[in-house]
Enzyme design. Structure first.
Site, mmCIF file in Angstrom:
data_model
loop_
_atom_site.group_PDB
_atom_site.id
_atom_site.type_symbol
_atom_site.label_atom_id
_atom_site.label_comp_id
_atom_site.label_asym_id
_atom_site.label_seq_id
_atom_site.Cartn_x
_atom_site.Cartn_y
_atom_site.Cartn_z
ATOM 1 N N CYS A 1 46.784 40.639 42.704
ATOM 2 C CA CYS A 1 47.657 39.488 42.939
ATOM 3 C C CYS A 1 49.038 40.015 43.340
ATOM 4 O O CYS A 1 50.059 39.484 42.932
ATOM 5 C CB CYS A 1 47.715 38.541 41.745
ATOM 6 S SG CYS A 1 48.240 39.311 40.214
ATOM 7 N N PRO B 1 41.589 37.898 31.268
ATOM 8 C CA PRO B 1 40.892 37.102 30.243
ATOM 9 C C PRO B 1 39.575 36.485 30.696
ATOM 10 O O PRO B 1 39.031 35.637 30.006
ATOM 11 C CB PRO B 1 41.918 36.010 29.930
ATOM 12 C CG PRO B 1 42.663 35.810 31.213
ATOM 13 C CD PRO B 1 42.714 37.156 31.885
ATOM 14 N N GLY B 2 39.077 36.886 31.847
ATOM 15 C CA GLY B 2 37.720 36.476 32.217
ATOM 16 C C GLY B 2 37.627 35.388 33.265
ATOM 17 O O GLY B 2 36.539 34.883 33.533
ATOM 18 N N GLY B 3 38.747 35.042 33.897
ATOM 19 C CA GLY B 3 38.726 33.965 34.888
ATOM 20 C C GLY B 3 37.705 34.209 35.990
ATOM 21 O O GLY B 3 36.858 33.356 36.273
ATOM 22 N N ASP C 1 37.189 45.482 29.771
ATOM 23 C CA ASP C 1 38.661 45.546 29.812
ATOM 24 C C ASP C 1 39.154 46.567 28.803
ATOM 25 O O ASP C 1 38.597 46.718 27.716
ATOM 26 C CB ASP C 1 39.312 44.190 29.545
ATOM 27 C CG ASP C 1 40.719 44.110 30.140
ATOM 28 O OD1 ASP C 1 40.868 43.578 31.254
ATOM 29 O OD2 ASP C 1 41.667 44.621 29.505
ATOM 30 N N ASP D 1 39.507 43.976 39.876
ATOM 31 C CA ASP D 1 40.702 43.121 39.936
ATOM 32 C C ASP D 1 41.801 43.934 39.264
ATOM 33 O O ASP D 1 42.064 43.789 38.072
ATOM 34 C CB ASP D 1 40.420 41.807 39.196
ATOM 35 C CG ASP D 1 41.519 40.782 39.375
ATOM 36 O OD1 ASP D 1 42.347 40.948 40.285
ATOM 37 O OD2 ASP D 1 41.555 39.813 38.598
#
Ligand SMILES: C[S@@+](CC[C@H](N)C(=O)[O-])C[C@H]1O[C@@H](n2cnc3c(N)ncnc32)[C@H](O)[C@@H]1O
Length: 451
Positions: free
Chosen positions: A383, A265-267, A286, A330
């Site tokens: 992550c 979501p753009g973090g 995305d 990411d």
């Protein structure tokens, strides 16, 4: 409804248990994420905090409680309907870890069985919970004989962590079961970390800075950020300190064109823009159009601008064929580094997922590399704490790509005070939960030789 069903604070005990049970059953039976399942369970506003706490707790400690539940029910786990599994996990969680009086926990959970349409299981649930109270010590000791029970993780993940991190596995497993702190990132375009800390303190929310993440503040106690003026007015975002390393490692400079290839979501995209106002362009791409819309929302809240594109990072023409000086990949991953925030990952991820995830990560890396300008830098991030998705992907890529140089060591100088690295090291930077006080994360910084 029984006497124990109404609790202090005006919440209806059975209703919040029922919402937790519905949510847990959707995770266990339908494979939904807990976030989606909690929204679908639709607890009333007054029941939401307790329903959420019970659902998170039941899934967090569920692999231990499942072993107890199986003994109590006298049936294999798979032989129980998802609602019954959920009732037993939510009930046992309260008795083993909760603060509510035991009789109230039992009676409200039995009432919840009727509310979720599993009235026929009410007798079984009642009998199991009452027997647990009588035989607790022996049942817990038996559950804890296996690491799956003691660590409350699925067996395959315990084995994978022990294989990948022989010295640190137990610390990781323990940290996965902790309540994660709320970490904020100060928006450098609108405030400083010190000013944000003062503002938060004045609002009654003390915090402390993270040494190696210059914009990060860890709040002493959780708070609903949607009611926090500095969040609503775009002076901060929610982001774990480990995720706040992407922007400094990418090191984007004025005039450069940056691609965030998996941005929603753009973090991290927003952090890159906050840290460097002088970029020529940041393309936030995305695959998922709904998730891409959330990038636009976050940019708007923070007062930032980027080119947001819903498209496939594997397509070399999206959004155009011009090269990028910096690329952030990411990558979609197992999420095994963020289990403390998403305990449903323990239930949703399967060992068979890891191979296909690693194949997709390799594919994305290979597709994005040619789009990097000579002399440019690509940061690969996940992550995940599993070697197969991290060092193994990078080792294979470096072996096949002579023009790629691993510059993670020198790039890490931009983030002094990093926590200790686990061993065996391998290429890239690994943050493990339990060692760093952060989520688990992996970064590899790769530069493309200019000639
Ligand atoms: C780990 S999340 C990204 C988190 C994001 N970087 C942040 O910091 O907020 C991975 C994202 O990759 C996206 N994705 C998966 N495959 C993709 C592809 N082929 N092209 C573009 N995006 C993709 C997913 O939709 C998901 O939003």
């Amino acid at each position: 409804m029984s006497a124990g069903a109404r609790e202090a604070g005006g919440t209806t005990g059975a209703a919040s248990r029922a919402a937790a049970v519905r949510a847990v059953a959707l995770v266990l039976g339908r494979g939904q994420t807990l976030e989606v399942a909690l929204a679908a369970a639709e607890p009333a506003a007054a029941d939401r905090p307790l329903a959420q706490a019970l659902a998170f707790g039941a899934l967090r400690f569920g692999h231990r409680l499942k072993r107890i539940a199986t003994t109590l029910a006298g049936r294999p786990w798979q032989g129980l309907a998802a609602e019954v599994q959920a009732l037993l996990l939510v009930g046992l969680f309260q008795l083993e870890y909760g603060a509510a009086p035991e009789h109230a926990a039992v009676s409200t959970t039995v009432d919840a069985a009727r509310l979720v349409g599993a009235g026929r299981a009410a007798g079984l649930v009642n009998a199991c919970l009452r027997r647990f109270l009588r035989e607790r010590a022996a049942l817990v000791a038996a559950a804890d004989q296996k690491l799956e029970g003691r660590s409350s993780h699925p067996e395959w993940l315990v084995a994978a962590l022990k294989r990948d991190w022989p010295a640190e596995a137990w610390q990781v497993l323990e940290a996965d079961n902790e309540h994660p702190p709320l970490v904020l990132r100060a928006n450098a375009r609108r405030t400083t970390r010190a000013a944000l800390a003062e503002e938060l303190a004045a609002l009654g929310h003390p915090s402390r800075p993270v040494p190696f993440a210059p914009a990060a503040l860890v709040l002493d106690a959780p708070v609903d950020v949607r009611r926090l003026p500095p969040f609503l007015e775009g002076r901060c975002s929610v982001q774990d300190a480990a995720a706040q390393l992407a922007a400094p490692l990418l090191g984007a400079r004025p005039g450069e064109r940056v691609l965030d290839a998996c941005a929603a979501p753009g973090g991290k995209a927003c952090h890159v823009l906050e840290a460097e106002p002088g970029l020529a362009e940041l393309v936030a791409l995305d695959l998922d159009a709904d998730r891409a819309a959330r990038i636009t929302q976050n940019l708007g809240r923070l007062g930032l601008s980027a080119t947001v594109v819903a498209g496939d990072a594997l397509d070399p023409a999206v959004p155009d064929a011009r090269p990028f000086e910096r690329i952030l990949l990411d990558a979609p991953c197992s999420g095994t580094g963020v289990i403390r925030r998403h305990p449903d990952i323990k239930w949703l991820r399967r060992p068979a997922d890891i191979g296909p995830l690693a194949a997709r990560q390799r594919e994305l890396l290979a597709a994005l590399w040619p789009r990097l300008a000579p002399g440019g830098r690509l940061v690969y991030a996940t992550c995940s704490v599993l070697r197969a998705e991290n060092a193994a992907v990078i080792e294979a890529f470096l072996a096949a790509t002579p023009a790629a140089v691993d510059v993670t060591e020198s790039a890490s100088l931009a983030v002094p005070g990093l926590p200790p690295r686990p061993t065996p090291a391998g290429p890239g930077l690994v943050l493990l939960p339990g060692l760093a006080g952060t989520d688990g994360f992996y970064y590899a910084c790769l530069e493309r030789r200019a000639h």
